[in-house]
Design a protein around this motif. Sequence first.
Motif, PDB file in Angstrom:
ATOM      1  N   ASP A 184      37.236  70.543  22.102  1.00  0.00           N
ATOM      2  CA  ASP A 184      38.587  71.006  22.412  1.00  0.00           C
ATOM      3  C   ASP A 184      38.868  71.074  23.915  1.00  0.00           C
ATOM      4  OD1 ASP A 184      39.255  71.250  19.746  1.00  0.00           O
ATOM      5  OD2 ASP A 184      38.565  73.332  19.618  1.00  0.00           O
ATOM      6  N   ASN A 185      37.835  71.349  24.730  1.00  0.00           N
ATOM      7  CA  ASN A 185      38.110  71.478  26.170  1.00  0.00           C
ATOM      8  C   ASN A 185      37.525  70.341  26.999  1.00  0.00           C
ATOM      9  OD1 ASN A 185      35.348  71.947  26.586  1.00  0.00           O
ATOM     10  ND2 ASN A 185      35.575  74.159  26.771  1.00  0.00           N
ATOM     11  N   PHE A 186      36.895  69.356  26.353  1.00  0.00           N
ATOM     12  CA  PHE A 186      36.223  68.288  27.088  1.00  0.00           C
ATOM     13  C   PHE A 186      37.200  67.577  28.037  1.00  0.00           C
ATOM     14  CE2 PHE A 186      34.624  63.914  27.557  1.00  0.00           C
ATOM     15  CZ  PHE A 186      33.328  64.160  27.963  1.00  0.00           C
ATOM     16  N   LEU A 187      38.339  67.150  27.524  1.00  0.00           N
ATOM     17  CA  LEU A 187      39.316  66.446  28.351  1.00  0.00           C
ATOM     18  C   LEU A 187      40.262  67.406  29.061  1.00  0.00           C
ATOM     19  CD1 LEU A 187      40.312  63.350  26.181  1.00  0.00           C
ATOM     20  CD2 LEU A 187      38.828  63.406  28.167  1.00  0.00           C
ATOM     21  N   ASP A 188      40.830  68.330  28.319  1.00  0.00           N
ATOM     22  CA  ASP A 188      41.850  69.201  28.892  1.00  0.00           C
ATOM     23  C   ASP A 188      41.294  70.139  29.956  1.00  0.00           C
ATOM     24  OD1 ASP A 188      43.694  68.038  27.257  1.00  0.00           O
ATOM     25  OD2 ASP A 188      43.626  69.601  25.714  1.00  0.00           O
ATOM     26  N   GLY A 189      40.070  70.593  29.777  1.00  0.00           N
ATOM     27  CA  GLY A 189      39.510  71.555  30.724  1.00  0.00           C
ATOM     28  C   GLY A 189      38.641  70.953  31.798  1.00  0.00           C
TER      29      GLY A 189
END
Length: 973
Positions: free
Chosen positions: A348-353
């Motif tokens: 869930d946070n690999f790209l966005d975070g």
Amino acid sequence: MQSRRPVPEQTERLTALRAFCDRALDDYPELDRYDEFEPDFWDGIDCLCIAADWVRQHPEDGPKALADGFVFPTVWDDLEDRRDQQRYGLQYRLCDAWITARPDAYALEQIGARLRHMLQFAFEDSDYPLPTDEDGPAYYRRSPDQAWAFPDVQACINRLSNYPSTPAWQTFAEWLLDGSWNREQPPSTPCSEQRKIADAYIYGHKEIKRIARGLMEAGRLDYPRFVRAANTWGRAMMFYSGDAGLGSDDVDLHQYADEEFDEDDSSDEAPKDMDVESSQSEEIPTGESAVASSELANFTVRYIEETLAGLPYNAERLADTFRSVEGYEARWLLQALAVIERLGMTPDNFLDGFGHTAAVLERFLLLQALPKDQSAELLAALTGFSRDTLLAALPYAGQASRVMLDALGWSDLRAFQREYLNMALAPRSGWGADLPNTLDETVGVVDRYLLDKALAEANPDHLREYLAALEPSHWAFPETRVLLDAYQGIGRPALEKKLARHAQAAMRIYGVLPVTDSDDVRQRYLRLKKLHNEVRKYGAERQANSHAAVQAGLENLARVAGYPSAIRLEWAMESEIAESALTAATIDGYDVTLVIDGLSPTLHISKAAKTLKTEPPAVRKHADFIALKAQQTQLKEQIARFGRTLETMMSSGEALALDDLKQLLKMPAVRLLLEQLIVQVDDAVLGWLDAATLTVTDLEGRQHVAERNMRIAHPFHLFTAGQLSAWQKDVVTHRRVQPFKQAFRELYLLTPAERDTGLWSNRFAGHRLKAQVAARLLQVRNWSTSNVEEIYYESKEHGIYALFNFLDTGHYLSETEHFTFDTIAFHRDQKAIPLEQVPPLLFSEVMRDADLLVSVAHAADDYSTSHETVQRRAELIGELIQELGLQNVGCEGHFLHITGRRANYRIHLGSAAIHIEPGNYLCIVPAGSGFAEFYLPFADTDKKMAEVLSKMFLLLDDMNITDSLILEQIQLG
């Protein structure tokens, strides 16, 4: 800040050099034909020889003048006139040829001085006028790579990279790689990405590599200096090694060395015809160079390992540095996984975070190869990572993804993953394809056996978690997910909404929906056929891609419905439409019947044996009448569709097996069409088909039973049998109306000139065409026009591409008002083939398209109709004259001669222009609505032919002409 300008002694040398170049334009015969529009002009000029003449005349300071001429450029806008432009174009080439062939210390000093100045004063100076204060301090008219005339930064680096590795060269190379000059660029907007000066020079990779290798060979490049160079030049300092399991997908970095110039671009200072020596391709290192490259590769590995360990620090810059890296060993995957674990990254946070950090890690996660014997070792290593880490990495794991599925306990998804990615990435592999808009009719077509097997093997819970893990990634493939849902019967309403907007992916997917009821397949078939017609309003590229998408949708529908191919689906659906059609009804005492009159279905309404011209209101609103009207429309469309299908079959020479023919003949429309066409059975007998008995009747009235196959005869078949004229006569004698031109179709045979040229035809060369008309006509006739460099028609039967070559086109075909027809050629396997090897039917049909293009889209008033068209019209008129027993009329050459009672006339068979003998022009404007009253042996009316006939009948009876304007012209004539 003082701009860099020549000192007095350099100015004196430059003045003398300019004077020499000015004289040279007159003194050297090879320069007499100087033409800026001839791209290969300079290929035949020995600039080094002319430069040597200058040096012989000025032995002391001649070489210095040539170096000065290279590094003190003249801006193109400052050149005063045409002569000045020619002189400077010659001067620059002489200078470049000399310093490239004769590198010396002074040239090195001067190139280094210019390069140092451009890098140190990237924002304070320019060869062009600097922006005014009104522009604001944060806005620069040029970025660093646009501020300098030629030679700019990259051209200077290019020349230096090929210079001998002297101590002076090594000292300057150290300064260049260390990057002490590499300041941050002022942002163009408050929120813009922060960049440095070196970021502007993305095309110097091979040159920087040569410089680094030269320093390494000289023992002047240690690891700390390598790190500073890598932090400055990024990808250019990456020396990947197969031994380290690293490579690069940078196949072509578009080297700046192709130094062409455009007179209209003020950011280039040299003439647009200047052709400077291109960069050398990166050589294969040998000897000391190989040792240096090996050490540089070791530095690269160490640098990568340290930067991965240091993430997320400086990730934004590293994302570009590693943008092209490819990993071939599992250790790079494991190092990337260690970073994911350390940073606590999840799907869930690999790209966005972790945007830039994720971009770096993707390159090392994407394992390019994994031998099977290493899978067990990798699986053991993967068990040391958390589930979140494995899920975050799974979408990017490349060849390791199957092992990662095993590590997650999802071995049951191996087959599904393979099919899922095959659907998403066809026809090209790589990131982000996802059912692309393409001419490939196989994209989105599902192999039902393999997908069913994969879905059956997959644990539903595992599948759900797998797709959820892909959702936030680049590999989510939303269109492929829609296809997968549709395959399982999910999301039909949303899909149909996309169809209404003509979404191409939806067209491909629509066919995979499960069959819901007995009428579902037919309704979806009709909708896809309707879409095929609706997308014709779009431009050439979208129209062609949409037609391919519709064909893929039909193929999917055929597989879902259990048919072996889209063609068999079409025949079956059309048969059903015909068999289930309502053809008659009695409504309130009125008999309504759907009949086929000629080739047009019409509704006949009668009451008490009396035929009515219009339907009464009570009939018009009745459900049965509405159904008959709908059936009439469907039948019209069916006749039109199969008319096109049969014409295509004739043009390709396709033969139908007897079983396929029997299926087609179940449709009344097809029976009607085929019985008006000359057919050839069993590759031998020509004749008229009797659909009921499957026999053909030849010219002598003999009947032959079809035993193996049947094809629709092309005029070439009639011609080679020596029966073309006889069949034309038979068509007219029996007043047949063929659904398209067959017996009187234009036939194009190789000319002696085409046999001489061999690989191309000049038959229509030189004709000026109206661009918009020509583009539209080519689209309608299935020519690909998306790339003006290749206007082609693909013959899938023969694997041959026919190419029309046009001159004066823009970026797309209708961009300019007119363009010029040039040559016609044929290619197989990307190689031109001799015209004599082109199948005669294909050659004739391509030439027919070209003739039609020239005749309809011609821009000149003096266009002359082709010999083939005029010949067919003459043959037709000759048959009509004989059949109707007309007197006082005959054909000769390109003219129809008529002996009237008021005067004698001649009508041109190409233009329909009339002259009163011996030469007075007679203007008669044809009435558009009157053509239908004249018999023509084909339904796709030749309007010019109809115009010729209407004028012929009018003038044969010239005593009954009442139009005063026509009579006045005849009397004056």
